[in-house]
Structure formats: structure tokens, C-alpha cells
Design an enzyme around this catalytic site. Sequence first.
Site, mmCIF file in Angstrom:
data_model
loop_
_atom_site.group_PDB
_atom_site.id
_atom_site.type_symbol
_atom_site.label_atom_id
_atom_site.label_comp_id
_atom_site.label_asym_id
_atom_site.label_seq_id
_atom_site.Cartn_x
_atom_site.Cartn_y
_atom_site.Cartn_z
ATOM 1 N N ASN A 122 -39.563 -19.078 -44.847
ATOM 2 C CA ASN A 122 -40.394 -19.833 -45.858
ATOM 3 C C ASN A 122 -41.255 -18.388 -45.575
ATOM 4 O OD1 ASN A 122 -41.530 -19.671 -42.541
ATOM 5 N ND2 ASN A 122 -42.067 -20.831 -42.590
ATOM 6 N N ASP A 152 -40.539 -13.291 -29.807
ATOM 7 C CA ASP A 152 -41.447 -14.174 -29.872
ATOM 8 C C ASP A 152 -40.600 -15.006 -28.249
ATOM 9 O OD1 ASP A 152 -38.668 -14.205 -31.340
ATOM 10 O OD2 ASP A 152 -39.928 -15.504 -33.022
ATOM 11 N N GLU A 203 -46.151 -17.943 -39.263
ATOM 12 C CA GLU A 203 -45.581 -18.829 -40.615
ATOM 13 C C GLU A 203 -46.664 -18.595 -41.010
ATOM 14 O OE1 GLU A 203 -43.143 -20.473 -40.032
ATOM 15 O OE2 GLU A 203 -42.846 -21.970 -38.612
HETATM 16 C C1 F6R Z 1 -36.417 -14.849 -34.359
HETATM 17 C C2 F6R Z 1 -37.372 -14.742 -35.133
HETATM 18 C C3 F6R Z 1 -36.862 -15.559 -36.216
HETATM 19 C C4 F6R Z 1 -35.997 -15.910 -37.257
HETATM 20 C C5 F6R Z 1 -35.701 -16.017 -38.505
HETATM 21 C C6 F6R Z 1 -34.440 -16.006 -38.650
HETATM 22 O O1 F6R Z 1 -36.395 -14.592 -32.602
HETATM 23 O O2 F6R Z 1 -37.944 -13.534 -34.789
HETATM 24 O O3 F6R Z 1 -38.458 -14.838 -37.045
HETATM 25 O O4 F6R Z 1 -35.837 -13.638 -37.168
HETATM 26 O O5 F6R Z 1 -36.262 -17.321 -37.846
HETATM 27 O O6 F6R Z 1 -33.629 -17.055 -38.190
HETATM 28 P P1 F6R Z 1 -32.042 -17.087 -38.376
HETATM 29 O O7 F6R Z 1 -31.657 -15.949 -38.773
HETATM 30 O O8 F6R Z 1 -31.399 -17.932 -37.634
HETATM 31 O O9 F6R Z 1 -32.251 -17.634 -40.173
#
Ligand code: F6R
Length: 262
Positions: free
Chosen positions: A136, A67, A143
Site C-alpha cells: 500500500n 519500527d 500507512e
Molecule cells: C518493517 C518496515 C515495513 C516493511 C514493509 C515491507 O520494518 O519498515 O515498511 O519494509 O512492510 O515488508 P515485506 O518486506 O515483508 O514485504
Amino acid sequence: MKVLIHNSAELAQQSVADILVHRIIARPTSVIGLATGGTMEAVYDKLIAALSDRNAPVDDLVTFNLDEYWGLPPGHPASYRSYMNARLFDPAGIPQVRTNLPDGDATDPIVESNAYEQKIKDAGGIDIQLLGIGQNGHIGFNEPTSSLASRTRLKTLTESTRKANQQYFDGAETTPKYAITMGIGTILDAEECLLLATGASKAEAVFKMIEGPLGAHCPASALQLHPRATIVLDAAAASTLQLLEYYQYVHPNGLDKHPSHA
Ligand code: F6R
């Protein structure tokens, strides 16, 4: 689903780095799906060290990130392109031309998303997709209530995701509201998925992903459908799993005796 539980976050991060290096050495032309976020920072540090220790070839790899924030130019210091260049591509010597992220600057996100899907197809699909998980239950930026069949597209970020990511921006105002993300269907097309979760703040999402009902309320639960999904956890992230003893019995200390079985 293969659930590997390590005693510490450090051991869990090292095991993910080791799995990736092993795949890269076995197939130097691998197409690797990558993630960003706080969880991956230590993984990339360990991966860079392991690639160098084992003299692993990186010139022929192709990478696709999950992403990118929409509305941020690639050169913005908080863009995922900047993150990846600084934390992995440049220090590991992975040629930039072989690395792909959605273009956060794209004027038409639909055209950009479709082009990203096509690029993945043209590369022959993703061999192994690295994933983190949001509190979440999101994977990529899918999401809750994202379609389990979704493809790469623009998604509106939830307030909880924006709050978690605010630390990388000047404040709530400047934290992006949108991202272009691979869809859940795109992620499930990868030959293998490898998700890392560490820390108690992820425990509830981890429980729903592994043991909860399959559903759009927890996008990561879609991995229950994947024939080769490996979930690597530290003890804190695994703490609310009901079948904890079973996972530890099958893979004591996260040891994987049969890496090709999921
Ligand atoms: C980012 C992504 C997100 C993160 C998730 C956890 O490329 O794909 O799904 O893996 O938001 O983020 P952290 O590791 O910062 O808790």
C-alpha cells in the site's frame, strides 16, 4: 531519485548489501537505520557474508530500526527485536547495546516515541536509512494518509498490512494492531535513504512512489523530496514504471557509476 534496476531479486539484494558494507567500511562509526520484513531477510544474509569477507569493523556502529509492534515484549519470537537479533545483530557480531528499536512493551507510547526521537538526535542523526515498501506504499509503518511531516509515534496498522504480516503470528487474532514507527519526517531527516523492493506484488506501490504524485496516499512518495534517495529494484518490481528505459539507460543493469549522486 536514483533508480537502480537489477535483473533479479538476488542481484538487487546483493547490491543493497554492498552499498551498506561500503558505507560501514568508509565510516565504521556510522549510524544506520534498519528495516525488517521478508524483503530484508536475504539482504541481511548477504550483508553478514560481505561484512565477514571484507573484515568490516562493526563494533562502533549504531543502529536504529524503523519500527516495532506495540504490545509485543522484545523477547516475543515475532517481535522485530527478535528478528534483528537472529537475522543480523548476533550473526554479524554487532554489539546489542549499540542497537535500538522502539520498545514494544512501553506503557506510554508517546513517551517512548519522543524518547526514540531524542536518542536518534543524540546519536547525531541517521547516516543511511534502509527501507522496504508495503504493497500500500507504506514506509516504516507509516500507512497511507500519514502526515508527510510525521515523527515517531503509535500508528494503527491497516487490514492489508496485518494480513501481509499474519504469516509471522498464530492467526489474525494475535497479529498486532499497532506499531511504534519512525515518522516520515524522521525518515526524511536521514542523510541518505536506500529502499529495496522486489517482486511483482510491489510494482504498483513502486510506480506510485517514483512516478506518481507526491502525497499521503502513497507515503513512500515522500522520498521524492529527499536529496539522496536510492531505490533498488528487481525487474518485477520495476515492471510498471513508465520511464523504465530511461532508468536503464542511466544505470544499465543497476550499475551506479557515481555513488555519491542521487
Ligand atoms: C518493517 C518496515 C515495513 C516493511 C514493509 C515491507 O520494518 O519498515 O515498511 O519494509 O512492510 O515488508 P515485506 O518486506 O515483508 O514485504
